[in-house]
Design a protein around this motif. Structure first.
Motif, PDB file in Angstrom:
ATOM      1  N   ARG A 120     150.432  14.528  58.685  1.00  0.00           N
ATOM      2  CA  ARG A 120     151.323  13.897  57.715  1.00  0.00           C
ATOM      3  C   ARG A 120     150.602  13.477  56.431  1.00  0.00           C
ATOM      4  O   ARG A 120     151.079  13.710  55.322  1.00  0.00           O
ATOM      5  CB  ARG A 120     151.987  12.686  58.365  1.00  0.00           C
ATOM      6  N   ALA A 121     149.441  12.869  56.566  1.00  0.00           N
ATOM      7  CA  ALA A 121     148.726  12.345  55.404  1.00  0.00           C
ATOM      8  C   ALA A 121     148.195  13.441  54.490  1.00  0.00           C
ATOM      9  O   ALA A 121     147.922  13.188  53.312  1.00  0.00           O
ATOM     10  CB  ALA A 121     147.568  11.457  55.864  1.00  0.00           C
ATOM     11  N   LEU A 122     148.062  14.657  55.009  1.00  0.00           N
ATOM     12  CA  LEU A 122     147.499  15.745  54.220  1.00  0.00           C
ATOM     13  C   LEU A 122     148.544  16.668  53.624  1.00  0.00           C
ATOM     14  O   LEU A 122     148.258  17.370  52.648  1.00  0.00           O
ATOM     15  CB  LEU A 122     146.540  16.571  55.082  1.00  0.00           C
ATOM     16  N   ARG A 123     149.737  16.701  54.188  1.00  0.00           N
ATOM     17  CA  ARG A 123     150.733  17.676  53.738  1.00  0.00           C
ATOM     18  C   ARG A 123     151.063  17.596  52.255  1.00  0.00           C
ATOM     19  O   ARG A 123     151.301  18.653  51.637  1.00  0.00           O
ATOM     20  CB  ARG A 123     152.011  17.563  54.585  1.00  0.00           C
ATOM     21  N   PRO A 124     151.071  16.406  51.610  1.00  0.00           N
ATOM     22  CA  PRO A 124     151.336  16.393  50.171  1.00  0.00           C
ATOM     23  C   PRO A 124     150.285  17.138  49.338  1.00  0.00           C
ATOM     24  O   PRO A 124     150.549  17.484  48.178  1.00  0.00           O
ATOM     25  CB  PRO A 124     151.332  14.900  49.821  1.00  0.00           C
ATOM     26  N   HIS A 125     149.117  17.401  49.936  1.00  0.00           N
ATOM     27  CA  HIS A 125     148.030  18.047  49.204  1.00  0.00           C
ATOM     28  C   HIS A 125     147.877  19.523  49.562  1.00  0.00           C
ATOM     29  O   HIS A 125     146.955  20.180  49.079  1.00  0.00           O
ATOM     30  CB  HIS A 125     146.710  17.317  49.487  1.00  0.00           C
ATOM     31  N   LEU A 126     148.768  20.033  50.403  1.00  0.00           N
ATOM     32  CA  LEU A 126     148.668  21.411  50.884  1.00  0.00           C
ATOM     33  C   LEU A 126     149.566  22.343  50.090  1.00  0.00           C
ATOM     34  O   LEU A 126     150.711  22.013  49.776  1.00  0.00           O
ATOM     35  CB  LEU A 126     149.060  21.488  52.360  1.00  0.00           C
ATOM     36  N   ALA A 127     149.029  23.536  49.812  1.00  0.00           N
ATOM     37  CA  ALA A 127     149.851  24.601  49.239  1.00  0.00           C
ATOM     38  C   ALA A 127     150.605  25.346  50.325  1.00  0.00           C
ATOM     39  O   ALA A 127     151.633  25.976  50.055  1.00  0.00           O
ATOM     40  CB  ALA A 127     148.975  25.577  48.454  1.00  0.00           C
ATOM     41  N   GLY A 128     150.097  25.294  51.551  1.00  0.00           N
ATOM     42  CA  GLY A 128     150.752  25.967  52.664  1.00  0.00           C
ATOM     43  C   GLY A 128     150.168  25.519  53.984  1.00  0.00           C
ATOM     44  O   GLY A 128     149.041  25.006  54.042  1.00  0.00           O
ATOM     45  N   LEU A 129     150.937  25.703  55.043  1.00  0.00           N
ATOM     46  CA  LEU A 129     150.525  25.303  56.389  1.00  0.00           C
ATOM     47  C   LEU A 129     150.786  26.461  57.342  1.00  0.00           C
ATOM     48  O   LEU A 129     151.928  26.887  57.533  1.00  0.00           O
ATOM     49  CB  LEU A 129     151.296  24.052  56.820  1.00  0.00           C
TER      50      LEU A 129
END
Length: 208
Positions: A120-129
């Motif tokens: 959760r804490a990293l998803r705002p900084h991801l271009a994709g998962l």
């Protein structure tokens, strides 16, 4: 029906994503321990022309299997968001201590590989998962066979910690793409988090 795109075409799709962390397109490769994340991330990085791979095994420790978020945000995400180099001390799992500092400059594409990379804490900084589509028991059995009986105690503690982590902070529901290993290669499937049921990394030709 889905197809197995060449790694180079998938890498081209990743490079076409908008930057998500300063100049960096940060793409997470998540999944259960033993699901094949490291091998897949290495293959994808090579197809992308040698894109850096930041492995969460370097951020986690024996005492903090999943409590590395603060260090990652402070030492890596924060500097990259300003266009600066990340500086972190990778953990030595054999010696049980942090090693000397390493510098990782921002790159157009960086793969973040490890259990919890899509938290959760990293998803705002991801271009994709990306999520490795292998069930937990199958993944853990594979990892135990790889590491041998001398690490059985560690695996017992790990599987309990991983189960608690994903129960409270799951990654798979937010994955853009599911990666399924097959004898022919890696199959890329639209994930639960993909917009309108399509993977943002693949062309229409790949998805039909």
């Amino acid at each position: 029906m889905s197809r197995l795109p060449p790694p180079e075409r998938a890498a081209t799709g990743l490079r076409a994503l908008p930057p998500s962390c300063g100049p960096v397109r940060l793409v997470a490769v998540d999944g259960h321990a033993g699901s094949g994340k490291s091998t897949f991330a290495g293959l994808l990085a090579g197809a992308a022309g040698g894109a850096p791979v930041l492995r969460l095994d370097d951020l986690a420790t024996h005492d903090e299997l999943f409590s590395w978020t603060g260090r990652l945000l402070q030492q890596v995400i924060g500097p990259w968001s300003r266009g600066d180099s990340a500086v972190y001390r990778p953990y030595d799992w054999e010696l049980g201590r942090l090693g000397p500092p390493l510098s990782l400059p921002p790159a157009p594409l960086v793969l973040l590989e490890g259990v919890g990379a899509g938290r959760r804490a990293l998803r705002p900084h991801l271009a994709g998962l990306l999520w490795m589509e292998r069930d937990p028991q199958g993944s853990w059995s594979r990892g135990r066979r790889r590491d041998g009986p001398e690490l059985a105690g560690f695996w017992d503690a790990w599987t309990a910690a991983e189960t608690r982590h994903f129960a409270g902070d799951p990654s798979r529901p937010f994955a853009d793409t599911l990666i399924r290993e097959s004898p022919e290669g890696y199959e890329w499937l639209p994930g639960p988090g993909a917009t309108a049921g399509a993977s943002p990394f693949l062309t229409q030709r790949d998805q039909v």
